[in-house]
Design an enzyme around this catalytic site. Structure first.
Site, mmCIF file in Angstrom:
data_model
loop_
_atom_site.group_PDB
_atom_site.id
_atom_site.type_symbol
_atom_site.label_atom_id
_atom_site.label_comp_id
_atom_site.label_asym_id
_atom_site.label_seq_id
_atom_site.Cartn_x
_atom_site.Cartn_y
_atom_site.Cartn_z
ATOM 1 N N SER A 118 0.821 -1.210 0.000
ATOM 2 C CA SER A 118 0.000 0.000 0.000
ATOM 3 C C SER A 118 0.855 1.259 0.000
ATOM 4 O O SER A 118 1.988 1.262 0.506
ATOM 5 C CB SER A 118 -0.861 -0.004 1.272
ATOM 6 O OG SER A 118 -1.422 1.258 1.494
ATOM 7 N N CYS A 120 0.387 3.403 1.951
ATOM 8 C CA CYS A 120 0.498 3.740 3.380
ATOM 9 C C CYS A 120 1.877 3.417 3.947
ATOM 10 O O CYS A 120 2.161 3.747 5.097
ATOM 11 C CB CYS A 120 -0.559 2.998 4.189
ATOM 12 S SG CYS A 120 -2.208 3.596 3.859
ATOM 13 N N TYR A 149 -1.030 -0.084 10.122
ATOM 14 C CA TYR A 149 -1.373 -0.772 8.858
ATOM 15 C C TYR A 149 -0.211 -0.647 7.877
ATOM 16 O O TYR A 149 0.193 -1.621 7.235
ATOM 17 C CB TYR A 149 -2.659 -0.136 8.307
ATOM 18 C CG TYR A 149 -3.014 -0.512 6.886
ATOM 19 C CD1 TYR A 149 -3.620 -1.731 6.589
ATOM 20 C CD2 TYR A 149 -2.766 0.380 5.837
ATOM 21 C CE1 TYR A 149 -3.954 -2.057 5.278
ATOM 22 C CE2 TYR A 149 -3.106 0.062 4.527
ATOM 23 C CZ TYR A 149 -3.693 -1.159 4.257
ATOM 24 O OH TYR A 149 -4.029 -1.472 2.959
ATOM 25 N N ALA A 193 -12.672 7.282 0.914
ATOM 26 C CA ALA A 193 -13.224 8.597 0.587
ATOM 27 C C ALA A 193 -14.152 8.612 -0.643
ATOM 28 O O ALA A 193 -15.270 9.142 -0.551
ATOM 29 C CB ALA A 193 -12.092 9.603 0.414
HETATM 30 P P1 NAD Z 1 -11.103 -5.800 1.223
HETATM 31 O O1 NAD Z 1 -11.168 -5.543 2.682
HETATM 32 O O2 NAD Z 1 -12.343 -5.571 0.413
HETATM 33 O O3 NAD Z 1 -10.583 -7.274 0.936
HETATM 34 C C1 NAD Z 1 -9.744 -7.954 1.809
HETATM 35 C C2 NAD Z 1 -10.364 -9.315 2.039
HETATM 36 O O4 NAD Z 1 -9.498 -10.065 2.907
HETATM 37 C C3 NAD Z 1 -11.729 -9.247 2.723
HETATM 38 O O5 NAD Z 1 -12.725 -9.850 1.910
HETATM 39 C C4 NAD Z 1 -11.524 -10.014 4.009
HETATM 40 O O6 NAD Z 1 -12.648 -10.795 4.413
HETATM 41 C C5 NAD Z 1 -10.349 -10.900 3.666
HETATM 42 N N1 NAD Z 1 -9.701 -11.371 4.871
HETATM 43 C C6 NAD Z 1 -9.403 -10.645 5.976
HETATM 44 N N2 NAD Z 1 -8.911 -11.444 6.928
HETATM 45 C C7 NAD Z 1 -8.891 -12.700 6.398
HETATM 46 C C8 NAD Z 1 -8.494 -13.955 6.918
HETATM 47 N N3 NAD Z 1 -8.030 -14.066 8.163
HETATM 48 N N4 NAD Z 1 -8.611 -15.043 6.123
HETATM 49 C C9 NAD Z 1 -9.116 -14.935 4.860
HETATM 50 N N5 NAD Z 1 -9.503 -13.767 4.323
HETATM 51 C C10 NAD Z 1 -9.397 -12.659 5.088
HETATM 52 O O7 NAD Z 1 -9.906 -4.918 0.657
HETATM 53 P P2 NAD Z 1 -9.511 -4.536 -0.842
HETATM 54 O O8 NAD Z 1 -9.813 -3.104 -1.036
HETATM 55 O O9 NAD Z 1 -10.065 -5.523 -1.783
HETATM 56 O O10 NAD Z 1 -7.928 -4.666 -0.746
HETATM 57 C C11 NAD Z 1 -7.239 -5.843 -1.143
HETATM 58 C C12 NAD Z 1 -5.774 -5.732 -0.744
HETATM 59 O O11 NAD Z 1 -5.192 -4.565 -1.327
HETATM 60 C C13 NAD Z 1 -5.532 -5.617 0.749
HETATM 61 O O12 NAD Z 1 -4.377 -6.337 1.088
HETATM 62 C C14 NAD Z 1 -5.299 -4.144 0.968
HETATM 63 O O13 NAD Z 1 -4.502 -3.900 2.106
HETATM 64 C C15 NAD Z 1 -4.580 -3.768 -0.321
HETATM 65 N N6 NAD Z 1 -4.753 -2.346 -0.628
HETATM 66 C C16 NAD Z 1 -5.972 -1.879 -1.013
HETATM 67 C C17 NAD Z 1 -6.126 -0.528 -1.299
HETATM 68 C C18 NAD Z 1 -7.468 0.024 -1.716
HETATM 69 O O14 NAD Z 1 -7.547 1.222 -1.985
HETATM 70 N N7 NAD Z 1 -8.529 -0.769 -1.809
HETATM 71 C C19 NAD Z 1 -5.034 0.355 -1.188
HETATM 72 C C20 NAD Z 1 -3.805 -0.157 -0.785
HETATM 73 C C21 NAD Z 1 -3.669 -1.516 -0.527
#
Ligand code: NAD
Length: 329
Positions: A118, A120, A149, A193
């Site tokens: 990320s 972040c 995070y 956001a």
């Molecule tokens: P999301 O929260 O929609 O998806 C993450 C999924 O991981 C969820 O469905 C959750 O149930 C699952 N999960 C959590 N704990 C778990 C566990 N113990 N076992 C199995 N599954 C588990 O998030 P997203 O927006 O789809 O993001 C996907 C990835 O991309 C993440 O790693 C996030 O940190 C990274 N990311 C996303 C963004 C963004 O803007 N969406 C930005 C930077 C990084």
């Protein structure tokens, strides 16, 4: 036939990624704690499992996969990540997932492993000026993320890089910058956001006002889901061994984002600033490295992605069988 595993397939990006991989003709297994919220998964096999448990991770990797996309994480928007209340859980949950999935990948001989890091992870001190944030990949160190995070993501990046070095694994790491689009969280505290503002605008009456966290001058860039997937697949299949940004360079202040969404909705709204968690003052993707390494970078406009996103969120709010709100072309 390519065999692919998507961890986090019940989440926003993972769910879209499964659909994209299926459209390419891959055989896909999805794994998550939960099924996708808004439409069914098209995965060939969808496993409900907790990847914090090593046995569950091994069970999901009971065969060799050509590609493993590790997107599972405990995450959310600013209200979840920056309040401080969830720090211990976020770090513990996501670190356990990464340790278990990576070890299972190693033991099962996974072909390529993708990890979603990320923006972040970037140091807070480079993001104090909303007009000139610095997020080039090499500025990640000396490290000073503004959230736990971000620290966990940085630890995980190093974990994947170390496995590539010591065990000859092929690992690819993207630093995503604010991905948005239809079927993302839009209420309940984990929304980000663009989705939160689409919801507020859709709920507001024309001529009314909406509330924004902070002074509205903090800046960000937002990447539409389709371009995120394109970048993810290109990076996974590239020879790029270092972490790279996957984000948009179209930086916008949160006030301007809210007004843009109001314009898309065809509403005149005023903005009311209230205290709330906001994260760093400014953040923008720096796409020089991805352009150099992949010969590709995201190019679609923010507005082009906001139109379908607003339409989808407004439809979630519309009463069943009711009339959809108008969208400006
Ligand atoms: P999301 O929260 O929609 O998806 C993450 C999924 O991981 C969820 O469905 C959750 O149930 C699952 N999960 C959590 N704990 C778990 C566990 N113990 N076992 C199995 N599954 C588990 O998030 P997203 O927006 O789809 O993001 C996907 C990835 O991309 C993440 O790693 C996030 O940190 C990274 N990311 C996303 C963004 C963004 O803007 N969406 C930005 C930077 C990084």
């Amino acid at each position: 036939m390519k065999y692919v595993l998507v961890c986090g397939a019940g989440g926003f990006i993972g769910h879209h990624l499964v659909a994209r991989l299926k459209a390419e003709g891959c055989w896909v297994r999805g794994v998550d704690l939960k099924r996708p919220e808004f439409s069914s998964s098209v995965a060939d096999d969808f496993v409900l499992a907790d990847l914090r448990d090593p046995q569950s991770a091994w069970a999901c990797l009971d065969r060799r996969f050509d590609e493993v996309y590790q997107l599972a994480a405990d995450m959310g928007g600013a209200g979840y990540v920056f309040s401080g209340d969830n720090d211990a859980e976020i770090m513990r949950n996501s670190a356990l997932i990464n340790l278990n999935v990576l070890e299972a990948c190693r033991q099962s001989g996974a072909g390529r492993v993708f990890f979603s890091s990320s923006a972040c992870i970037y140091p807070q001190f480079n993001q104090d000026d909303p007009d000139r944030p610095e997020c080039a990949e090499h500025t990640a160190y000396p490290a000073a993320p503004d959230s736990e995070y971000g620290w966990e993501k940085l630890f995980a990046e190093r974990l994947y890089l170390a496995h590539a070095r010591n065990h000859g694994m092929i690992c690819r790491i993207a630093r995503y910058h604010n991905i948005f689009g239809p079927e993302g969280a839009w209420q309940g505290g984990r929304e980000k956001a663009p989705a939160a503002l689409c919801r507020k605008v859709a709920q507001a009456v024309d001529g009314g006002s909406i509330e924004l966290w902070g002074d509205g001058r903090q800046t960000r860039s937002f990447l539409f889901i389709d371009e995120c997937l394109e970048g993810t697949l290109r990076l996974m299949r590239s020879d790029c061994e270092q972490p790279v940004n996957i984000g948009s360079e179209e930086m916008i202040a949160i006030d301007a984002l809210a007004l843009l969404i109001a314009r898309i909705a065809g509403k005149r709204l005023s903005l009311k600033h209230i205290p709330g968690p906001t994260g760093v003052r400014g953040r923008n993707s720096d796409n020089r490295l991805i352009r150099e390494r992949l010969g590709w970078m995201p190019t679609a406009s923010l507005e082009a992605g906001l139109v379908p996103t607003y339409r989808w969120i407004a439809a979630q709010l519309a009463p069943p069988g009711g009339i959809e709100p108008p969208i400006r072309p």
